[in-house]
Design a protein around this motif. Structure first.
Motif, PDB file in Angstrom:
ATOM      1  N   UNK A 131     -33.191 -75.584 -55.808  1.00  0.00           N
ATOM      2  CA  UNK A 131     -33.206 -74.727 -54.622  1.00  0.00           C
ATOM      3  C   UNK A 131     -33.335 -75.556 -53.347  1.00  0.00           C
ATOM      4  N   UNK A 132     -34.221 -76.543 -53.378  1.00  0.00           N
ATOM      5  CA  UNK A 132     -34.393 -77.410 -52.208  1.00  0.00           C
ATOM      6  C   UNK A 132     -33.125 -78.217 -51.954  1.00  0.00           C
ATOM      7  N   UNK A 133     -32.538 -78.744 -53.029  1.00  0.00           N
ATOM      8  CA  UNK A 133     -31.346 -79.566 -52.865  1.00  0.00           C
ATOM      9  C   UNK A 133     -30.187 -78.815 -52.250  1.00  0.00           C
ATOM     10  N   UNK A 193     -38.490 -75.937 -65.718  1.00  0.00           N
ATOM     11  CA  UNK A 193     -38.784 -74.769 -64.890  1.00  0.00           C
ATOM     12  C   UNK A 193     -39.061 -75.183 -63.457  1.00  0.00           C
ATOM     13  N   UNK A 194     -39.892 -76.196 -63.283  1.00  0.00           N
ATOM     14  CA  UNK A 194     -40.210 -76.669 -61.935  1.00  0.00           C
ATOM     15  C   UNK A 194     -38.969 -77.233 -61.255  1.00  0.00           C
ATOM     16  N   UNK A 195     -38.152 -77.945 -62.039  1.00  0.00           N
ATOM     17  CA  UNK A 195     -36.919 -78.505 -61.476  1.00  0.00           C
ATOM     18  C   UNK A 195     -36.022 -77.380 -60.965  1.00  0.00           C
ATOM     19  N   UNK A 196     -35.888 -76.309 -61.750  1.00  0.00           N
ATOM     20  CA  UNK A 196     -35.025 -75.207 -61.349  1.00  0.00           C
ATOM     21  C   UNK A 196     -35.541 -74.455 -60.140  1.00  0.00           C
ATOM     22  N   UNK A 198     -32.612 -67.729 -59.254  1.00  0.00           N
ATOM     23  CA  UNK A 198     -33.669 -68.597 -58.740  1.00  0.00           C
ATOM     24  C   UNK A 198     -33.218 -69.468 -57.597  1.00  0.00           C
ATOM     25  N   UNK A 199     -31.958 -69.910 -57.635  1.00  0.00           N
ATOM     26  CA  UNK A 199     -31.426 -70.737 -56.561  1.00  0.00           C
ATOM     27  C   UNK A 199     -31.429 -69.996 -55.233  1.00  0.00           C
ATOM     28  N   UNK A 200     -31.035 -68.719 -55.256  1.00  0.00           N
ATOM     29  CA  UNK A 200     -30.986 -67.919 -54.030  1.00  0.00           C
ATOM     30  C   UNK A 200     -32.392 -67.663 -53.497  1.00  0.00           C
ATOM     31  N   UNK A 201     -33.295 -67.227 -54.378  1.00  0.00           N
ATOM     32  CA  UNK A 201     -34.659 -66.912 -53.936  1.00  0.00           C
ATOM     33  C   UNK A 201     -35.360 -68.173 -53.423  1.00  0.00           C
ATOM     34  N   UNK A 202     -35.279 -69.255 -54.189  1.00  0.00           N
ATOM     35  CA  UNK A 202     -35.930 -70.487 -53.770  1.00  0.00           C
ATOM     36  C   UNK A 202     -35.355 -71.047 -52.489  1.00  0.00           C
TER      37      UNK A 202
END
Length: 366
Positions: free
Chosen positions: A219-221, A211-214, A72-76
């Motif tokens: 991802x934004x951070x 879920x929203x945080x992840x 999720x980090x990569x996609x976001x």
């Protein structure tokens, strides 16, 4: 709410701004000194450096068995890079897009996205998948450096020599510029970590789901270094670096971050079906949209930057509504997919076609 949380937020933001300034200055000077274009520096040194937070988060998550965070980090981050970073940069000043980006690097980025998506189709990333992805980023980086040095002529004009002398006359100029880059990267990593910690605390205090945080905050951070660097580069007139940073970062996320995560993970990294059926397609749509926008005059205009920002607001709104179980979420998604996205695609296609015909006519006349 804790005072420490706001200290983290403000301190992280300050470090990001300072780090971006130092990184762009050192990278631009190093590029000029060695005859390497700012675009290549943006695609490699700056892009890979600003993706260090994604690398740290996804690699650690994969090693600890937290596959959803790693993927999720990569996609976001890739979605954020295109829609927010390029969008805000274009609002500051319309960005000139290099022909090399349109003809080579953006198609490579899109191909890397399809490769990462294809490898995830079986529901996991194996160590062999990670090896394939990581080998691709090594090949791509080597080709960029080789082609840049190959086209660099040994003969420089007097103006080039004078500019190089003005950039940094010190005999240890290369080491000084490299130190600038390392210092900038260190500040970006520390600043992003502080900002992520503060943002997660704020999100939890406001009652947002994990879920929203992840999907958003983390991802934004981890993409804040890209944001700070591209905005600073656009502000200082290094527009090639501003765009190249994003394309290079997305490539690095897809190939190096996912690749290394697959290599270090003790077991296969599971990929959720939601990611395969929804998040990957959204990411691919965002990256594919770069081609017609970049091709329409080889620039990103302010209205196109605003369009990017609008789509990110719609994407995050859908995530929040879906995670909170809002009944309007499905209606909103159908409206976006059935009407807004097709109309935007048709508009961009028409604009790109007209630009292509105009450029073709000009080339025939000349």
């Amino acid at each position: 709410m804790s005072i420490l949380m706001f200290v983290y937020l403000i301190g992280g933001f300050i470090l990001l701004v300072i780090g971006a300034e130092v990184l762009v200055r050192g990278a631009a000077r190093l590029a000029a000194r060695f005859g390497i274009s700012p675009l290549i520096i943006g695609l490699t040194v700056v892009a890979f450096g600003t993706s260090a937070p994604e690398m740290a988060v996804s690699t650690q998550s994969a090693f600890l068995g937290q596959g959803d965070i790693a993927i999720g980090n990569v996609i976001g981050s890739n979605i954020f890079n295109v829609l927010i970073v390029l969008g805000l940069s274009a609002l500051i000043i319309p960005l000139i897009v290099s022909r090399q980006l349109v003809r080579f690097d953006v198609p490579i980025m899109i191909a890397a996205g399809f490769l990462a998506w294809f490898l995830a189709m079986d529901g996991s990333y194996s160590r062999f998948d990670g090896f394939i992805l990581f080998a691709c980023i090594i090949s791509y980086t080597g080709y960029l450096i080789y082609s840049s040095l190959k086209t660099w002529s040994a003969e420089t004009t007097a103006a080039d020599e004078e500019f190089s002398a003005e950039v940094n006359p010190h005999r240890f100029a290369s080491l000084i510029n490299a130190a600038y880059i390392l210092a900038g990267l260190a500040l970006l990593v520390v600043g992003s970590n502080l900002l992520v910690s503060g943002a997660v605390s704020l999100a939890q205090a406001l009652g947002l789901s994990e879920l929203v945080i992840g999907l958003t905050i983390i991802a934004v951070g981890t993409s804040l270094p890209e944001l700070a660097t591209s905005l600073m580069a656009a502000w200082k007139g290094e527009r090639d670096m501003a765009v190249g940073n994003i394309i290079g970062s997305n490539l690095f996320n897809l190939l190096a971050v996912l690749g290394l995560a697959g290599l270090v993970s003790p077991e296969k990294i599971p990929v959720a079906s939601n990611a395969i059926l929804f998040d990957f397609p959204v990411m691919m749509a965002v990256m594919v949209a770069c081609l017609p926008i970049f091709f329409s005059g080889y620039r990103i205009n302010r209205w196109e930057g605003a369009l990017f920002l609008g789509y990110y607001v719609a994407y995050t709104s859908y995530l929040i509504m879906k995670s909170n179980g809002e009944p309007f979420a499905s209606t909103f998604a159908h409206a976006m997919i059935g009407y807004v996205v097709p109309l935007t695609a048709i508009t961009l296609l028409v604009i790109a076609t007209r630009a292509w015909r105009t450029q073709r006519g000009l080339s025939v006349d000349t």
